[in-house]
Scaffold this active site. Structure first.
Site, PDB file in Angstrom:
ATOM      1  N   ARG A  90      24.591  44.674 -28.006  1.00 47.32           N
ATOM      2  CA  ARG A  90      26.088  44.326 -28.823  1.00 47.32           C
ATOM      3  C   ARG A  90      25.670  43.431 -29.804  1.00 47.32           C
ATOM      4  NH1 ARG A  90      27.876  42.983 -22.769  1.00 47.32           N
ATOM      5  NH2 ARG A  90      26.356  41.487 -23.091  1.00 47.32           N
ATOM      6  N   SER A 126      29.092  42.192 -17.938  1.00 45.20           N
ATOM      7  CA  SER A 126      29.592  42.023 -16.216  1.00 45.20           C
ATOM      8  C   SER A 126      30.137  40.598 -16.230  1.00 45.20           C
ATOM      9  CB  SER A 126      28.009  41.987 -15.652  1.00 45.20           C
ATOM     10  OG  SER A 126      27.516  43.379 -15.840  1.00 45.20           O
TER      11      SER A 126
END
Ligand code: PNS
Length: 166
Positions: A90, A126
């Site tokens: 990312r 997460s």
């Protein structure tokens, strides 16, 4: 035969993780998904639970196995004949991921393959999932169905435990 490792904490594994694992499985012959055993204080699941959940999800691909790993990732790679580390990237991860990739290459020569995260999952992590779930938000769009159900149940049991402690 090319072997890749997809390492991570996977607490919990998201659609973004599974997307990277699947894409890696189409590039190399064999993928080892390696779940780190360093348990943080904020962990939702034990490493064994993460392996169990990931194994169920990855069973649909014939060339993917899931295991635990501790210590240095490069040592895991050497011990398991891993040719390449495969990671989703990312925009926000770039600096740290580059640093780790360069350190790992310096340590043993193992290289890292970065797969740009699919835009649909680019903002999913997460740690954000844990935060959203803990504060009562809906995490079902970001997780495989069974992992979402276990995440919601785990958060609920933590809340119930906290209330009983009062
Ligand atoms: O899902 P995460 O938390 O981003 O995973 C990070 C992980 C487990 C892949 C990373 O912390 C790691 O490789 N840990 C193993 C220890 C190690 O090798 N450290 C040196 C990195 S250069």
């Amino acid at each position: 035969m090319t072997r890749a490792v997809c390492p991570g904490s996977f607490d919990p594994a998201t659609h973004g993780h599974l997307d990277v694992i699947e894409r890696t499985s189409r590039i190399v012959d064999h993928v080892v998904v390696a779940v780190g055993t360093n348990v943080s204080k904020n962990a939702l699941f034990t490493p064994d639970e993460r392996v169990e959940m990931l194994s169920e999800e990855c069973g649909r691909w014939g060339n993917v196995e899931v295991t635990l790993f501790g210590g240095l990732l490069v040592d895991f790679c050497t011990a398991n004949d891993i040719d390449v580390i495969s990671k989703g990237l990312r925009a926000t991860d770039f600096g740290y991921e580059l640093q780790m990739a360069q350190m790992n290459r310096q340590l043993t020569g193992v290289d890292t393959l970065f797969l740009p995260t699919t835009p649909q999952w680019a903002y999913v992590s997460s740690s954000l999932i844990r935060e959203v779930a803990t504060l009562g938000g809906d995490v079902t769009p970001f997780l495989p169905e069974k992992i979402a159900a276990r995440t919601i149940a785990r958060v609920a049991s933590r809340h119930a435990g906290a209330r009983n402690d009062m």
